[in-house]
Design a protein around this motif. Structure first.
Motif, PDB file in Angstrom:
ATOM      1  N   PRO A  13     123.168  32.505 -90.801  1.00  0.00           N
ATOM      2  CA  PRO A  13     121.915  33.029 -91.334  1.00  0.00           C
ATOM      3  C   PRO A  13     120.884  33.383 -90.285  1.00  0.00           C
ATOM      4  CG  PRO A  13     121.986  30.655 -91.634  1.00  0.00           C
ATOM      5  CD  PRO A  13     123.319  31.062 -91.122  1.00  0.00           C
ATOM      6  N   THR A  22     118.585  30.477 -97.546  1.00  0.00           N
ATOM      7  CA  THR A  22     119.795  30.875 -98.261  1.00  0.00           C
ATOM      8  C   THR A  22     119.496  31.030 -99.744  1.00  0.00           C
ATOM      9  OG1 THR A  22     120.471  28.552 -98.485  1.00  0.00           O
ATOM     10  CG2 THR A  22     121.324  29.774 -96.592  1.00  0.00           C
ATOM     11  N   GLY A  55     120.428  38.953 -95.869  1.00  0.00           N
ATOM     12  CA  GLY A  55     121.566  38.448 -95.124  1.00  0.00           C
ATOM     13  C   GLY A  55     122.794  38.496 -96.012  1.00  0.00           C
ATOM     14  N   VAL A  56     123.845  39.147 -95.545  1.00  0.00           N
ATOM     15  CA  VAL A  56     125.017  39.341 -96.398  1.00  0.00           C
ATOM     16  C   VAL A  56     126.138  38.353 -96.102  1.00  0.00           C
ATOM     17  CG1 VAL A  56     124.471  41.748 -96.823  1.00  0.00           C
ATOM     18  CG2 VAL A  56     125.912  41.141 -94.859  1.00  0.00           C
ATOM     19  N   ARG A  57     126.046  37.616 -94.994  1.00  0.00           N
ATOM     20  CA  ARG A  57     127.068  36.622 -94.643  1.00  0.00           C
ATOM     21  C   ARG A  57     126.478  35.689 -93.599  1.00  0.00           C
ATOM     22  NH1 ARG A  57     128.273  41.306 -91.963  1.00  0.00           N
ATOM     23  NH2 ARG A  57     128.532  41.130 -89.687  1.00  0.00           N
ATOM     24  N   PRO A  58     127.095  34.524 -93.417  1.00  0.00           N
ATOM     25  CA  PRO A  58     126.625  33.652 -92.338  1.00  0.00           C
ATOM     26  C   PRO A  58     127.053  34.208 -90.976  1.00  0.00           C
ATOM     27  CG  PRO A  58     128.496  32.673 -93.506  1.00  0.00           C
ATOM     28  CD  PRO A  58     128.145  33.922 -94.251  1.00  0.00           C
ATOM     29  N   ARG A  61     126.247  41.348-102.000  1.00  0.00           N
ATOM     30  CA  ARG A  61     126.168  39.917-101.784  1.00  0.00           C
ATOM     31  C   ARG A  61     124.843  39.595-101.119  1.00  0.00           C
ATOM     32  NH1 ARG A  61     130.485  37.095 -97.914  1.00  0.00           N
ATOM     33  NH2 ARG A  61     131.835  37.597 -99.662  1.00  0.00           N
ATOM     34  N   THR A  62     124.161  38.581-101.643  1.00  0.00           N
ATOM     35  CA  THR A  62     122.958  38.083-100.983  1.00  0.00           C
ATOM     36  C   THR A  62     123.230  36.655-100.560  1.00  0.00           C
ATOM     37  OG1 THR A  62     121.502  39.500-102.290  1.00  0.00           O
ATOM     38  CG2 THR A  62     120.505  37.608-101.180  1.00  0.00           C
ATOM     39  N   TYR A  63     123.455  36.460 -99.271  1.00  0.00           N
ATOM     40  CA  TYR A  63     123.676  35.117 -98.745  1.00  0.00           C
ATOM     41  C   TYR A  63     122.344  34.461 -98.416  1.00  0.00           C
ATOM     42  CZ  TYR A  63     124.952  31.427 -95.504  1.00  0.00           C
ATOM     43  OH  TYR A  63     125.066  30.227 -94.868  1.00  0.00           O
ATOM     44  N   THR A  82     122.787  44.551-104.605  1.00  0.00           N
ATOM     45  CA  THR A  82     123.473  44.239-103.357  1.00  0.00           C
ATOM     46  C   THR A  82     124.838  43.672-103.695  1.00  0.00           C
ATOM     47  OG1 THR A  82     122.578  42.000-103.299  1.00  0.00           O
ATOM     48  CG2 THR A  82     121.340  43.681-102.147  1.00  0.00           C
ATOM     49  N   THR A 113     123.962  39.973 -89.148  1.00  0.00           N
ATOM     50  CA  THR A 113     124.457  39.680 -90.495  1.00  0.00           C
ATOM     51  C   THR A 113     123.488  40.143 -91.575  1.00  0.00           C
ATOM     52  OG1 THR A 113     123.501  37.450 -90.518  1.00  0.00           O
ATOM     53  CG2 THR A 113     125.722  37.681 -89.611  1.00  0.00           C
ATOM     54  N   TYR A 114     122.445  40.856 -91.172  1.00  0.00           N
ATOM     55  CA  TYR A 114     121.424  41.327 -92.110  1.00  0.00           C
ATOM     56  C   TYR A 114     121.514  42.831 -92.332  1.00  0.00           C
ATOM     57  CZ  TYR A 114     119.267  36.787 -92.252  1.00  0.00           C
ATOM     58  OH  TYR A 114     119.041  35.454 -92.470  1.00  0.00           O
TER      59      TYR A 114
END
Length: 123
Positions: free
Chosen positions: A104, A52, A99-102, A30-32, A28, A109-110
């Motif tokens: 959450p 998170t 979730g890639v960004r806030p 980014r994994t937030y 991925t 955002t998923y």
């Protein structure tokens, strides 16, 4: 390509417990966070819980607070959902996602959703 695989669903009685697992594989950007959502027949997909990935902060939907616990194992790329005191209204297909960004708790955002696992709670 990212794959999310949920497991652990089943048929239980009211008051019972279940533990769901979700395995993430692939890359991925980014994994937030890694979160759980659920969808009952005829209803919108709703937020259940999330954690998170670096801060280990947890968030819960109002309907599951105090009954469900989300946890993660970053080394194994796993996220878990311990569900206690299950009620018939918890019956749904449960999905995990990255979730890639806030923020959450926002479904938008998923990305990288799994196929889901069915949880059925009988009264």
């Amino acid at each position: 390509q990212v794959q999310m695989v949920e497991s652990g669903g089943g048929v239980v009685q009211a008051g019972d417990s279940l533990r769901l697992s979700c395995a993430a594989s692939g890359r991925t950007l980014r994994t937030y966070a890694m979160g759980w959502f659920r969808q009952a027949p005829g209803k919108e997909r709703e937020f259940v819980a999330t954690i998170t990935w670096t801060g280990n902060n947890t968030y819960y939907g109002d309907s599951v607070k105090g009954r469900f616990t989300v946890s993660r194992d970053t080394a194994k790329n796993m996220v878990y959902l311990q569900m206690n005191s299950l009620q018939p209204e918890d019956t749904a297909v449960y999905y995990c996602a990255v979730g890639v960004r806030p923020p959450p708790t926002a479904r938008g955002t998923y990305a990288h959703w799994g196929q889901g696992t069915q949880v059925t709670v009988s009264s």
